[in-house]
Scaffold this motif. Structure first.
Motif, PDB file in Angstrom:
ATOM      1  N   GLY A  35       2.282   3.356  -6.184  1.00  0.00           N
ATOM      2  CA  GLY A  35       3.088   3.285  -4.970  1.00  0.00           C
ATOM      3  C   GLY A  35       3.346   1.863  -4.483  1.00  0.00           C
ATOM      4  O   GLY A  35       4.216   1.636  -3.649  1.00  0.00           O
TER       5      GLY A  35
ATOM      6  N   GLN B 216      -1.856   7.688  -6.254  1.00  0.00           N
ATOM      7  CA  GLN B 216      -0.590   6.974  -6.374  1.00  0.00           C
ATOM      8  C   GLN B 216      -0.442   5.873  -5.327  1.00  0.00           C
ATOM      9  O   GLN B 216       0.260   4.896  -5.546  1.00  0.00           O
ATOM     10  CB  GLN B 216       0.604   7.938  -6.219  1.00  0.00           C
ATOM     11  CG  GLN B 216       0.859   8.807  -7.427  1.00  0.00           C
ATOM     12  CD  GLN B 216      -0.252   9.815  -7.638  1.00  0.00           C
ATOM     13  OE1 GLN B 216      -0.564  10.590  -6.752  1.00  0.00           O
ATOM     14  NE2 GLN B 216      -0.880   9.780  -8.802  1.00  0.00           N
ATOM     15  N   GLY B 217      -1.094   6.075  -4.191  1.00  0.00           N
ATOM     16  CA  GLY B 217      -0.849   5.124  -3.114  1.00  0.00           C
ATOM     17  C   GLY B 217      -2.102   4.514  -2.493  1.00  0.00           C
ATOM     18  O   GLY B 217      -1.999   3.748  -1.534  1.00  0.00           O
ATOM     19  N   SER B 234       2.776   1.726   0.538  1.00  0.00           N
ATOM     20  CA  SER B 234       2.154   2.762  -0.293  1.00  0.00           C
ATOM     21  C   SER B 234       1.133   2.150  -1.235  1.00  0.00           C
ATOM     22  O   SER B 234       0.987   2.570  -2.376  1.00  0.00           O
ATOM     23  CB  SER B 234       3.220   3.500  -1.094  1.00  0.00           C
ATOM     24  OG  SER B 234       4.165   4.076  -0.221  1.00  0.00           O
TER      25      SER B 234
END
Lengths: 485, 485
Positions: A35, B216-217, B234
């Motif tokens: 991300g 993912q973040g 993110s």
């Protein structure tokens, strides 16, 4: 304030910004959650723009002018000499060309990614044509005394290399290697060795510890495309990759160690100057290739590596490991090529990029030329552009003049290794015991210490007493070709 | 180019440099080999100097002047308003005072480190006196309309807070809390719970996953002093620490999550502007305290946490876990204080730093004043300065006006929690099931979204309909004090 002082402060700032760029890039490839990509692109962009601004400011020209008549010590003279060279080069590039190139490189990479995924060279051709055109323009801005644009592109990575010299070297190498490759073609070497990842992991850590990788000054992490980051003189970050299907990690970790060691053994007086890093791409690659080809792939060090694998629970004969690490087989993909045929991949790219920059090869004819070259140099058929001229990112990213360093690294490593052995005696007995202290010391003294004070060719001359030469590399690969499988 | 465009570009650049600073700091505390320390200090120094130069350039004044008469949309008006405020403040600080402070802070931290190790307040006194003097001078440069230097120091962390208001709040709190602390003094609560580190590790990861921490973040790592880094919207990096002797990791990881969530839920339109981060230290701390005190320390969420510990192999009754996480016992060290007595530590530091800045307390009299204050507020005897006025780094680092945010965070968290429950209804049933979606959404809407568009007090007013108030916090701690052990 004294102009020398100001210049040194600016160089220190640029060195710090360079280190931050390396940190942010390392983090992106090793630690960053996915991300973070968009924000990271902005951060790296801001850093690049700032560094460019600070590196090209008019005030640098004023300091340099004031320093023309100054009495300087040796080190300061080198600092000023290299600063002047770089500042003058940067001033010859119009700002709009620099901006246009940076846009074209970003777009070119995207175009390349799509084209490779779809095996669609035609889709990539316009972006490549734009990159070639801009690279030629860039080289022409820098050209003086008829050096030609390609030589100036080379100079971005390897100052002082001459196109004519590379033509000559690579042409000789391109004639000498194919018969050797042909010789081993009949063999069907066993290249796979299914060592479990956790065993490799332990063996790699322990092997690196033997050669001096401690926790105080190094890290080892995993990255899809192994690389090394030198964030500070005592903050070196190696990466490698592991696969159950092969033992590439043993080679790749020592390859990266060579890059890292180079940066760590530079004269501390050069830290935070413009001279405090490896002098060129080819010398850098020679350091990694020396550890990969001449240490990790030596029969003697195979005993150490096999011992480490056995200690981690995977017993095997050193000779089998050595055979696997040095197996030769002409193939399509550069990054997985063996030590003998690897330079042939580079020779092809050199010929093609030189021809494109000089206008002798149209971009649209690249796939056919690639196909012919692979046939001629490696004797392999190219089944698709994705596995052919679309396999590497470099041209998509606008990097012309970069490829030669990969082959030069192999040549220089072999040449340095011979010079070292002729001075220290054969390294075999030492390597069998995992003793690499004298190798490190010799490299420090003859190569690393100088940082950027010596360019590629003067450095090779000083370390080996000769200019760049293909014979040591041919002597290195001859036994690999001659060996029965 | 349009001055608004230029201003926005500069703000974007400063945001990027700020993110790089955070990345380099995160890396230093979490990843960097120790050998990298010297290089990192240079890198952070270069970054700070560049950012300062870009934030204070005269050109910003020109853009702001041109924008005085411009028609702007709401967002741009806020960008310009905050940019003007910060630029004008920075212009009131003479460059030599800024440089002198930065030297004094570096030296003060070193002096503090030695003094704490040797329990030697006299050795630290000169550095502290210098820091106090420079902080006063700094505050005086910024003082307008008789606000006084301390208020301007506060403004560095919390713009708009008034010294008089803090005096009043903290004096009321300092009167209300000691009787409650006295009330639990008779208990001898069981505060230790020896959950193995690997069990905590699993429970923390799984608990964070429940509240939305994905790979993912986010990252979760270990740091000796837990903190959070927001490198990108993110790309949030939490840290915690683990000890076999206690379950601090459960509290600390949710505390840090609160910081991280705040930065992630800011209006995306504010990204890379000067408004795109948490508005103040106290609001930031209120977000971490809300998750620490009102979620992690709630009886309902104890069921979730106990379930996660049990799932990882350490069964225990939720009530026992809750008792451990909320046990109250007056003690010497701020960072390990319980939720009830914690603000008393802060009140003492506020009183003392205010008195030093206003010249009412001589540095040499600090240990005695500390001793008296700990006796009066917490009823504990201070056995040494190392465990007394030398325990925190802040004053050694020249941070005056920072401490109040720690107590304000507790107060604001309680106030926000009451406002939220009065709007959404009690959170108990949701928390029992680990459902925090409505809490996150309420915080996003009422607190996070605004970034720096609203300062601390206006933000509290908007979210809760009142100004800052100690009653919600007193209502939160009352049951902790009343409870039998």
């Amino acid at each position: 304030m004294d102009p020398l002082q100001r210049l040194r402060e600016r160089m220190a700032e640029l060195a710090d910004l360079g280190a931050l760029d390396m940190l942010a890039t390392w983090d992106q490839l090793v630690m960053m959650p996915s991300g973070g990509a968009e924000a990271r692109a902005n951060q790296l962009g801001a850093l690049a723009q700032l560094a460019h601004e600070r590196a090209t400011g008019e005030e640098i020209g004023e300091w340099l002018a004031a320093l023309e008549v100054a009495q300087l010590g040796d080190l300061d003279r080198d600092i000023v000499r290299v600063a002047r060279r770089e500042w003058e080069r940067s001033c010859r590039i119009p700002a709009d060309l620099a901006a246009e190139r940076s846009r074209a490189h970003a777009e070119g990479q995207e175009s390349w990614r799509r084209a490779r995924a779809n095996d669609d060279f035609a889709g990539f051709a316009p972006a490549l044509e734009r990159n070639v055109g801009l690279a030629r323009q860039y080289g022409e801005c820098l050209t003086q005394c008829g050096t030609g644009p390609y030589q100036e592109l080379l100079a971005e990575y390897d100052f002082g290399l001459e196109t004519a010299m590379l033509r000559e070297l690579f042409s000789a190498l391109g004639a000498a290697l194919p018969p050797l490759a042909e010789q081993v073609r009949a063999h069907s070497p066993r290249r796979q060795l299914a060592v479990p990842v956790d065993v490799q992991h332990t063996a790699v850590r322990n092997t690196l510890r033997r050669v001096g990788v401690d926790q105080q000054g190094w890290r080892l992490d995993v990255a899809p495309h192994p690389f090394t980051a030198w964030i500070g003189r005592s903050d070196t970050r190696l990466t490698t990759r592991y696969s159950d299907g092969n033992v590439e990690s043993l080679l790749s970790s020592l390859h990266e160690y060579g890059h890292g060691l180079y940066e760590r053994q530079i004269d501390p007086a050069l830290v935070r100057t413009n001279l405090g890093r490896g002098t060129s791409m080819s010398i850098h690659e020679s350091q990694s290739k020396l550890w990969e080809n001449h240490v990790a792939r030596s029969p003697a060090f195979a005993e150490v590596l096999a011992g480490e694998l056995e200690g981690a629970g995977f017993p095997l004969a050193p000779a089998d490991l050595h055979a696997t690490l040095t197996a030769v087989e002409p193939s399509l993909i550069r990054v997985s090529a063996d030590p003998l045929t690897y330079p042939l991949h580079i020779i092809l790219r050199f010929e093609l990029e030189l021809a494109m920059i000089e206008g002798e090869l149209a971009v649209i004819d690249l796939p056919a030329a690639w196909h012919d070259g692979m046939q001629r140099l490696l004797g392999v058929e190219v089944p698709s552009d994705a596995q052919g001229c679309l396999q590497d990112i470099h041209w998509g990213a606008g990097s012309f003049g970069y490829f030669p360093s990969y082959a030069l690294g192999c040549l220089i490593a072999a040449q340095l290794w011979e010079a070292m052995e002729s001075e220290l005696g054969p390294r075999e007995e030492d390597l069998r015991r995992g003793e690499v202290g004298p190798i490190k010391a010799w490299l420090a003294e003859h190569v690393h210490w100088y940082g950027r004070r010596l360019d590629t060719i003067p450095l090779i001359r000083q370390a080996t007493g000769r200019s760049l030469d293909i014979e040591p590399f041919l002597r290195y690969v001859a036994p690999l070709a001659a060996r029965t499988p």
